[in-house]
Design a protein around this motif. Structure first.
Motif, PDB file in Angstrom:
ATOM      1  N   THR A   1     -54.962   9.600  50.387  1.00 34.01           N
ATOM      2  CA  THR A   1     -55.043   8.605  49.412  1.00 34.01           C
ATOM      3  C   THR A   1     -54.379   8.881  48.065  1.00 34.01           C
ATOM      4  N   GLU A   2     -54.132   8.095  47.044  1.00 34.90           N
ATOM      5  CA  GLU A   2     -53.638   8.407  45.654  1.00 34.90           C
ATOM      6  C   GLU A   2     -54.506   8.715  44.992  1.00 34.90           C
ATOM      7  N   PRO A   3     -54.111   9.667  44.097  1.00 33.15           N
ATOM      8  CA  PRO A   3     -52.739  10.288  43.782  1.00 33.15           C
ATOM      9  C   PRO A   3     -52.763  11.374  44.711  1.00 33.15           C
ATOM     10  N   ASN A   4     -53.481  11.783  45.258  1.00 31.97           N
ATOM     11  CA  ASN A   4     -53.324  13.123  46.222  1.00 31.97           C
ATOM     12  C   ASN A   4     -51.813  13.123  47.053  1.00 31.97           C
ATOM     13  N   TRP A   5     -51.778  11.818  47.974  1.00 29.38           N
ATOM     14  CA  TRP A   5     -50.592  11.759  48.876  1.00 29.38           C
ATOM     15  C   TRP A   5     -49.430  11.771  48.014  1.00 29.38           C
ATOM     16  N   SER A   6     -49.219  11.296  46.921  1.00 32.90           N
ATOM     17  CA  SER A   6     -47.674  11.428  46.336  1.00 32.90           C
ATOM     18  C   SER A   6     -47.584  12.858  45.808  1.00 32.90           C
ATOM     19  N   ALA A   7     -48.560  13.619  45.286  1.00 31.75           N
ATOM     20  CA  ALA A   7     -48.368  14.989  45.032  1.00 31.75           C
ATOM     21  C   ALA A   7     -48.356  15.840  46.316  1.00 31.75           C
TER      22      ALA A   7
ATOM     23  N   ARG B   1     -52.259  16.444  60.875  1.00 32.61           N
ATOM     24  CA  ARG B   1     -52.183  15.117  61.092  1.00 32.61           C
ATOM     25  C   ARG B   1     -51.079  14.258  60.947  1.00 32.61           C
ATOM     26  N   GLY B   2     -49.934  14.776  61.282  1.00 30.47           N
ATOM     27  CA  GLY B   2     -48.761  14.229  61.112  1.00 30.47           C
ATOM     28  C   GLY B   2     -47.906  14.102  59.670  1.00 30.47           C
TER      29      GLY B   2
ATOM     30  N   PHE C   1     -57.831   7.325  61.461  1.00 24.71           N
ATOM     31  CA  PHE C   1     -58.808   8.139  60.733  1.00 24.71           C
ATOM     32  C   PHE C   1     -58.218   8.598  59.786  1.00 24.71           C
ATOM     33  N   ARG C   2     -57.082   8.647  58.953  1.00 19.90           N
ATOM     34  CA  ARG C   2     -56.579   9.144  57.947  1.00 19.90           C
ATOM     35  C   ARG C   2     -56.749   8.225  56.975  1.00 19.90           C
ATOM     36  N   LYS C   3     -57.247   6.950  57.232  1.00 24.60           N
ATOM     37  CA  LYS C   3     -57.238   5.845  55.996  1.00 24.60           C
ATOM     38  C   LYS C   3     -58.272   6.088  54.896  1.00 24.60           C
ATOM     39  N   ALA C   4     -59.117   6.836  55.270  1.00 24.13           N
ATOM     40  CA  ALA C   4     -60.265   7.447  54.157  1.00 24.13           C
ATOM     41  C   ALA C   4     -60.050   8.739  53.858  1.00 24.13           C
TER      42      ALA C   4
ATOM     43  N   ASP D   1     -47.098   5.960  55.960  1.00 22.44           N
ATOM     44  CA  ASP D   1     -47.352   4.847  54.827  1.00 22.44           C
ATOM     45  C   ASP D   1     -48.806   4.675  54.737  1.00 22.44           C
ATOM     46  N   PRO D   2     -49.551   5.513  54.022  1.00 26.31           N
ATOM     47  CA  PRO D   2     -51.165   5.463  54.217  1.00 26.31           C
ATOM     48  C   PRO D   2     -51.770   4.208  53.669  1.00 26.31           C
ATOM     49  N   PRO D   3     -51.176   3.621  52.797  1.00 24.69           N
ATOM     50  CA  PRO D   3     -51.795   2.207  52.482  1.00 24.69           C
ATOM     51  C   PRO D   3     -51.906   1.085  53.480  1.00 24.69           C
TER      52      PRO D   3
END
Length: 327
Positions: A230-236, A204-205, A222-225, A213-215
């Protein structure tokens, strides 16, 4: 441009297809005129297998594709889908009457009298899959569809359906960060002679050189939720993705192209359908067709992104509704 060819049904198409979900704004605002340019770029790149759905933008994606096809003489192997009834609450429809009525509307938007491939977008557990297969068989006999497929299903459903009306394709999410099809879907399709169509093959890109920049994603994105964004997953996840970017840079190829090349390397019966809103990103993706991965390359990728590396589920509880689970 000529892409390497792969088989779907009785036809050969480019080894890389095009997913048109993004043309409806599912991953950020879309501009219909820019979308037309992207579709022309797909034709110029030799991408002749396109995938859309009635639910994408409530007909917007099909309408844009239909507008393009009306003014183009491109020979496109076209797929669309049926089965999701928008809510709230979200429901599914697999009855013959519903499938027929939605197909009629899809064909109108697409400026077609038939489509080469028609998917059941989600299985309705209230309708036996053998009945669905019989319905699709009728549509094939009537010349309204060339073949049929299933999306986000388990191996046992594939076998049951295929025994009644042979499947042309099965479409599930599959990429370096979504590996569940390796538990049976990829193998089952190969055994039965069914084309496996991985969607979201570049995460998904996420598996690209673009810093998302998910926030600040739009509420309609579609990716918003989505848990992985979402954090903390995105940073990892980004820590892992940066390591993969380094691997791609060392080879001198776009990160998205290396991710897509890995999918292509998983079997000749796979035809991934990456999606994008711009011709520029499309050109990066097409690069994947010229990347020849050796066993050592695959091992290097696996060392950076081993199976199960992604943090967070691939769907939120709401998004996963209707997806068949298996182990």
């Amino acid at each position: 441009m000529t892409l390497p060819q792969r088989r779907i049904g009785t036809r050969s198409v480019g080894a890389i297809g095009f997913g048109a979900m993004s043309l409806a704004g599912a991953f950020g605002a879309a501009d219909d005129n820019v979308s037309m340019e992207t579709l022309q770029a797909a034709v110029d790149a030799g991408i002749d297998f396109w995938d859309t759905a009635n639910i994408y933008g409530m007909g917007r994606s099909e309408t844009v594709v239909g507008r393009f096809l009306k003014q183009s003489n491109a020979d496109i192997f076209l797929a669309t889908k049926v089965g999701i009834i928008p809510g709230p609450p979200r429901r599914f429809g697999n009855s013959e009457d519903y499938i027929r009525s939605e197909l009629e509307m899809s064909l109108t938007r697409l400026n077609r009298d038939r489509v080469e491939l028609y998917y059941i977008h989600r299985r309705d557990p209230q309708t036996p899959v053998v009945e669905v297969a019989e319905t699709m068989g009728k549509l094939i006999d009537e010349g309204l569809i060339g073949g049929w497929g299933l999306s986000e299903v388990a191996p046992f459903t594939i076998r049951q359906a295929h025994a009644v009306t042979p499947l042309t394709a099965v479409q599930n999410e599959y990429s370096l960060w979504s590996r569940q099809p390796e538990l049976g879907v990829v193998r089952t399709c190969a055994q039965l002679g069914i084309t496996f169509v991985p969607f979201s093959p570049v995460g998904r890109g996420a598996l690209s050189d673009v810093d998302l920049d998910p926030p600040n994603f739009a509420d309609s994105d579609f990716r918003k939720a989505n848990p992985r964004f979402t954090e903390p997953n995105w940073s990892a996840n980004m820590a892992q993705i940066r390591a993969f970017r380094t691997l791609a840079a060392a080879r001198g190829v776009p990160t998205s192209a290396l991710a897509l090349a890995w999918v292509l390397a998983q079997g000749d019966h796979l035809i991934p359908i990456p999606g994008t809103r711009t011709a520029k990103h499309l050109s990066d993706l097409v690069t994947a067709a010229s990347i020849d991965l050796s066993p050592a390359d695959i091992a290097d990728i696996d060392a950076v992104l081993p199976a199960g590396w992604a943090y967070g589920d691939r769907y939120s509880p709401t998004q996963v509704f209707g997806v068949e689970s298996y182990s």
